[in-house]
Design a protein around this motif. Structure first.
Motif, PDB file in Angstrom:
ATOM      1  N   TRP A  16       0.833  -1.206   0.000  1.00  0.00           N
ATOM      2  CA  TRP A  16       0.000   0.000   0.000  1.00  0.00           C
ATOM      3  C   TRP A  16       0.865   1.252   0.000  1.00  0.00           C
ATOM      4  CZ3 TRP A  16      -4.992   0.898  -0.787  1.00  0.00           C
ATOM      5  CH2 TRP A  16      -5.866  -0.195  -0.784  1.00  0.00           C
ATOM      6  N   SER A  17       1.914   1.242   0.781  1.00  0.00           N
ATOM      7  CA  SER A  17       2.822   2.403   0.830  1.00  0.00           C
ATOM      8  C   SER A  17       3.448   2.641  -0.540  1.00  0.00           C
ATOM      9  CB  SER A  17       3.920   2.184   1.870  1.00  0.00           C
ATOM     10  OG  SER A  17       3.375   2.042   3.140  1.00  0.00           O
ATOM     11  N   TRP A  18       3.907   1.558  -1.180  1.00  0.00           N
ATOM     12  CA  TRP A  18       4.508   1.681  -2.506  1.00  0.00           C
ATOM     13  C   TRP A  18       3.473   2.205  -3.521  1.00  0.00           C
ATOM     14  CZ3 TRP A  18       8.961   2.425  -4.479  1.00  0.00           C
ATOM     15  CH2 TRP A  18       9.179   2.237  -5.835  1.00  0.00           C
ATOM     16  N   GLY A  19       2.257   1.763  -3.443  1.00  0.00           N
ATOM     17  CA  GLY A  19       1.189   2.241  -4.325  1.00  0.00           C
ATOM     18  C   GLY A  19       0.905   3.728  -4.128  1.00  0.00           C
ATOM     19  N   ILE A  20       0.871   4.146  -2.868  1.00  0.00           N
ATOM     20  CA  ILE A  20       0.625   5.564  -2.563  1.00  0.00           C
ATOM     21  C   ILE A  20       1.793   6.426  -3.056  1.00  0.00           C
ATOM     22  CG2 ILE A  20       0.400   7.237  -0.672  1.00  0.00           C
ATOM     23  CD1 ILE A  20      -1.212   5.064   0.827  1.00  0.00           C
ATOM     24  N   ILE A  21       3.003   5.956  -2.853  1.00  0.00           N
ATOM     25  CA  ILE A  21       4.188   6.686  -3.330  1.00  0.00           C
ATOM     26  C   ILE A  21       4.152   6.807  -4.857  1.00  0.00           C
ATOM     27  CG2 ILE A  21       6.702   6.544  -3.577  1.00  0.00           C
ATOM     28  CD1 ILE A  21       6.754   5.354  -0.710  1.00  0.00           C
ATOM     29  N   GLN A  22       3.817   5.715  -5.547  1.00  0.00           N
ATOM     30  CA  GLN A  22       3.726   5.750  -7.010  1.00  0.00           C
ATOM     31  C   GLN A  22       2.642   6.713  -7.473  1.00  0.00           C
ATOM     32  OE1 GLN A  22       5.638   4.347  -9.439  1.00  0.00           O
ATOM     33  NE2 GLN A  22       6.977   3.898  -7.705  1.00  0.00           N
ATOM     34  N   PHE A  23       1.511   6.734  -6.763  1.00  0.00           N
ATOM     35  CA  PHE A  23       0.429   7.648  -7.109  1.00  0.00           C
ATOM     36  C   PHE A  23       0.891   9.097  -6.976  1.00  0.00           C
ATOM     37  CE2 PHE A  23      -3.098  10.315  -5.657  1.00  0.00           C
ATOM     38  CZ  PHE A  23      -3.948  10.222  -6.746  1.00  0.00           C
ATOM     39  N   ILE A  24       1.577   9.418  -5.885  1.00  0.00           N
ATOM     40  CA  ILE A  24       2.061  10.783  -5.647  1.00  0.00           C
ATOM     41  C   ILE A  24       3.092  11.172  -6.707  1.00  0.00           C
ATOM     42  CG2 ILE A  24       3.376  12.236  -4.037  1.00  0.00           C
ATOM     43  CD1 ILE A  24       1.963  10.677  -1.757  1.00  0.00           C
ATOM     44  N   ILE A  25       4.016  10.292  -6.992  1.00  0.00           N
ATOM     45  CA  ILE A  25       5.042  10.571  -8.011  1.00  0.00           C
ATOM     46  C   ILE A  25       4.396  10.771  -9.377  1.00  0.00           C
ATOM     47  CG2 ILE A  25       6.980   9.571  -9.281  1.00  0.00           C
ATOM     48  CD1 ILE A  25       7.881   8.288  -6.624  1.00  0.00           C
TER      49      ILE A  25
END
Length: 189
Positions: A16-25
């Motif tokens: 989930w953290s990786w998904g959120i980071i990818q979304f923000i980037i």
């Protein structure tokens, strides 16, 4: 909770953290791309307008020489009524000439002012300098027109001819090239 549940919870949390980071980037990159696209559109519109204006200015063959030649031809005939009519026509054409000569610079200034919202500080300072040059050009043109009289018409015509041949006009050209170079730099080409 055993080790397997803890491991699955950690993996889920990392996913989930990786998904959120990818979304923000991804969102930041999209914003950056949209901003670059807007700058590209605005800059290319300015450059098209500048090219159109400069081609119109260069393609007017009559300009000042045709105006003064026609007036002198009629004035040398000696008929007072024709000379007065020619003088009135010459005055109107001269005013129109000055309006047409200052209009392109003012249009370019307006186009550049529209870009002030999206340009960098470096480009903004170039736009400000362009505005000062345009105001200076218009002031000098007005001074020349205010000095119109029958006694110094040759001097006034020579001053009007040299308005576009002095160092200020050369700075207009070099400044426009600097502005275009900075625009290219800002959009990454």
């Amino acid at each position: 909770m055993d080790k397997k549940d803890i491991l699955l919870t950690i993996i889920a949390f990392l996913g989930w953290s990786w998904g959120i980071i990818q979304f923000i980037i991804n969102r930041r990159l999209n914003k950056k791309d949209k901003k670059a696209d807007r700058k590209y559109e605005a800059y290319s519109d300015y450059m098209k307008k500048a090219d159109e204006i400069m081609s119109n200015v260069r393609s007017d063959p009559k300009m000042l020489y045709g105006i003064s030649t026609e007036f002198m031809t009629i004035a040398l005939r000696g008929n007072e009524d024709e000379t007065n009519k020619a003088l009135i026509k010459f005055n109107n054409e001269l005013i129109d000439f000055v309006r047409r000569s200052t209009e392109p610079i003012m249009i370019l200034k307006q186009e550049l002012n529209a870009l002030r919202l999206i340009v960098s500080n470096e480009l903004s300072s170039k736009i400000e300098e362009f505005g000062l040059l345009a105001n200076d050009f218009n002031t000098e043109t007005q001074k020349t027109l205010n000095n119109i009289s029958g006694n110094n018409s040759e001097k006034m015509i020579s001053e009007l001819k040299t308005l576009s041949q002095n160092s200020r006009w050369m700075r207009f050209e070099s400044l426009n090239e600097e502005i275009i170079q900075l625009m290219r730099k800002e959009i990454g080409t």
